[in-house]
Design an enzyme around this catalytic site. Structure first.
Site, mmCIF file in Angstrom:
data_model
loop_
_atom_site.group_PDB
_atom_site.id
_atom_site.type_symbol
_atom_site.label_atom_id
_atom_site.label_comp_id
_atom_site.label_asym_id
_atom_site.label_seq_id
_atom_site.Cartn_x
_atom_site.Cartn_y
_atom_site.Cartn_z
ATOM 1 N N ASN A 97 0.856 -1.186 0.000
ATOM 2 C CA ASN A 97 0.000 0.000 0.000
ATOM 3 C C ASN A 97 0.889 1.232 0.000
ATOM 4 O O ASN A 97 1.376 1.676 1.039
ATOM 5 C CB ASN A 97 -0.911 -0.007 1.231
ATOM 6 C CG ASN A 97 -1.923 -1.123 1.164
ATOM 7 O OD1 ASN A 97 -2.926 -1.014 0.453
ATOM 8 N ND2 ASN A 97 -1.640 -2.220 1.868
ATOM 9 N N GLU A 98 1.099 1.763 -1.177
ATOM 10 C CA GLU A 98 1.993 2.901 -1.348
ATOM 11 C C GLU A 98 1.295 4.198 -0.932
ATOM 12 O O GLU A 98 0.077 4.206 -0.732
ATOM 13 C CB GLU A 98 2.432 2.991 -2.825
ATOM 14 C CG GLU A 98 3.189 1.774 -3.333
ATOM 15 C CD GLU A 98 4.607 1.648 -2.757
ATOM 16 O OE1 GLU A 98 4.935 2.312 -1.756
ATOM 17 O OE2 GLU A 98 5.391 0.852 -3.308
#
Ligand code: F6R
Length: 440
Positions: A177-178
């Site tokens: 999850n950037e």
């Protein structure tokens, strides 16, 4: 691939009795376990997981684990395998869901997380194959959304994750999850951040070969886990750990969402904890036990803070910047200034190996023995000359025997042409300084 660290002494900065909770409450928004040694910390994480598995087994229930890959959890898996072999820890009642997988990715590829998990854990324990779940890097592109929703449904169908293991990327990602990932994001396909691809470049023999996409459990999926254990080892993680633990909750550092989880703990070694206020500027966090080292560190920090040379620092500068304590104990300011100025002055010398037959009471290095055998440790094969080339030259000129140890190892990938370049450099260096091999 495992991260190995050496023990470093516990930095003791605070007065005895100064409640740890004072600085924890002011700065740290997630409980921390800081250990001098990543291996010991990993053993503690493994113990928590093993306890969880055994408690569930005793109640006749399945234990649902969320698992991570990468270098951070390797020692945890090694410890779990050891416990399985030598302490009878069974994984028969364990169901696993891995966080992520590159996309596209063949399960047998060298870099696949599927392969990683089997190599480090699954092949060595008695988990039932049908209880292992990993996002499929070959799921058909046109059905990805459906596939990801099904992954979340499977987790929920098992009753949700009991213990979720996490690493953290330099971007602040958990899973993949950037930055920009929403708090309630589900399992989905994402585009990897440039920094994440750069970090993975050595595994793929070049950044251009790192897949641009990945499948990842969402932040929402992760936060539903009942207990979350995040690990971060090494100085490379220190900045993002500070933002995660002390910063505001923001989707720009997705790991900050853990601040809103009721049962998450972050495991750190001293290097990854180094940027936290309690270590970096402990005088801002509580009342300090001032010793010469800490005084020097604080005064140098204050100079940068107010942009002044040491001898110009005033009582007001000390007071305005959380160093009133030091002023009360050892002030006034000019007394502290002169002390630190002298300390620093005495670290500078034209005789880095010591000056033979001279009074050495105020010199940074002893006069004797002379000549000395000097060993310089250099993290990379250029740091020595870049940061202390002049000192090296002086040491040689002044008759000392100088050796450099390059601290690279086979555990990090070094491309062949880099090795050749560095070897050339060492040869030239030896020639330039007329350093001879023992046999020549
Ligand atoms: C891996 C994962 C990633 C890593 C993170 C840190 O399954 O989800 O978030 O945990 O990139 O990687 P390492 O541990 O290699 O520093």
């Amino acid at each position: 691939m495992g991260y190995k660290s050496y023990k470093t002494p516990d930095p003791v900065y605070f007065e005895p009795g100064d409640a740890a909770s004072a600085y924890t409450l002011r700065f740290e928004k997630i409980p921390l376990r800081i250990n001098s040694d990543a291996l010991e910390a990993s053993a503690e994480v493994a113990r928590i997981i093993a306890d969880g598995i055994r408690t569930k087994a005793a109640a006749g229930k399945m234990c649902i684990l969320g698992l991570a890959t990468g270098s951070s959890p390797v020692s945890v898996y090694e410890e779990l395998v050891r416990m399985h072999r030598h302490e009878g820890l069974s994984f028969r009642n364990v169901v696993t869901f891995n966080l992520d997988e590159y996309y596209p990715m063949h399960p047998e590829s060298l870099q696949s997380y599927h392969r990683f998990m089997h190599e480090y854990l699954f092949s060595h324990i008695d988990i039932l194959p049908e209880n292992i779940h990993l996002p499929d890097g070959q799921a058909p592109r046109e059905r990805i959304q459906e596939y990801c929703m099904e992954y979340d449904r499977q987790i929920a169908g098992c009753g949700g994750i009991d213990i979720q293991l996490l690493g953290i990327g330099r971007t602040g990602h958990i899973g993949f999850n950037e930055p920009g990932s929403a708090r309630n994001s589900p399992t989905r396909m994402i585009t990897l951040d440039h920094i994440t691809r750069l970090d993975a470049a050595s595994d793929f023999y070049g950044e251009e070969y790192v897949p641009k996409r990945a499948l990842t459990m969402g932040i929402g999926t992760i936060l539903k886990a009942r207990k979350i254990l995040l690990m971060a080892w090494g100085e490379g993680k220190a900045h993002v750990i500070r933002r995660t633990v002390e910063g505001p909750v923001t989707d720009q550092v997705p790991a900050t969402f853990l601040q809103e989880h009721g049962d998450s703990v972050i495991f750190l070694d001293h290097a990854s904890a180094a940027e936290l206020t309690r270590f970096k500027t402990p005088w801002l966090a509580g009342s300090c036990r001032w010793d010469d080292r800490l005084i020097r560190k604080a005064v140098v920090w204050l100079c940068k803070q107010v942009d002044k040379p040491i001898l110009r620092l005033t009582d007001k500068d000390y007071n305005d910047n959380g160093m009133g304590d030091l002023l009360t104990d050892l002030g006034p300011s000019n007394k502290i200034n002169i002390k630190v100025f002298n300390d620093l002055q005495h670290t500078i010398s034209g005789w880095p190996g010591g000056k033979p037959n001279a009074d050495d009471t105020t010199r940074p290095e002893r006069a004797h023995p002379y000549p000395k055998r000097v060993l310089v440790f250099s993290p990379h094969p250029d740091d020595d000359v870049i940061s202390m080339g002049g000192t090296l030259a002086r040491l040689v000129e002044q008759g000392h025997e100088v050796h450099t140890a390059y601290m690279t190892s086979g555990s990090i990938a070094v491309f062949d042409d880099d090795v050749v370049r560095y070897a050339d450099f060492v040869e030239e260096y030896q020639e330039a300084f007329r350093i001879q091999h023992p046999e020549t």
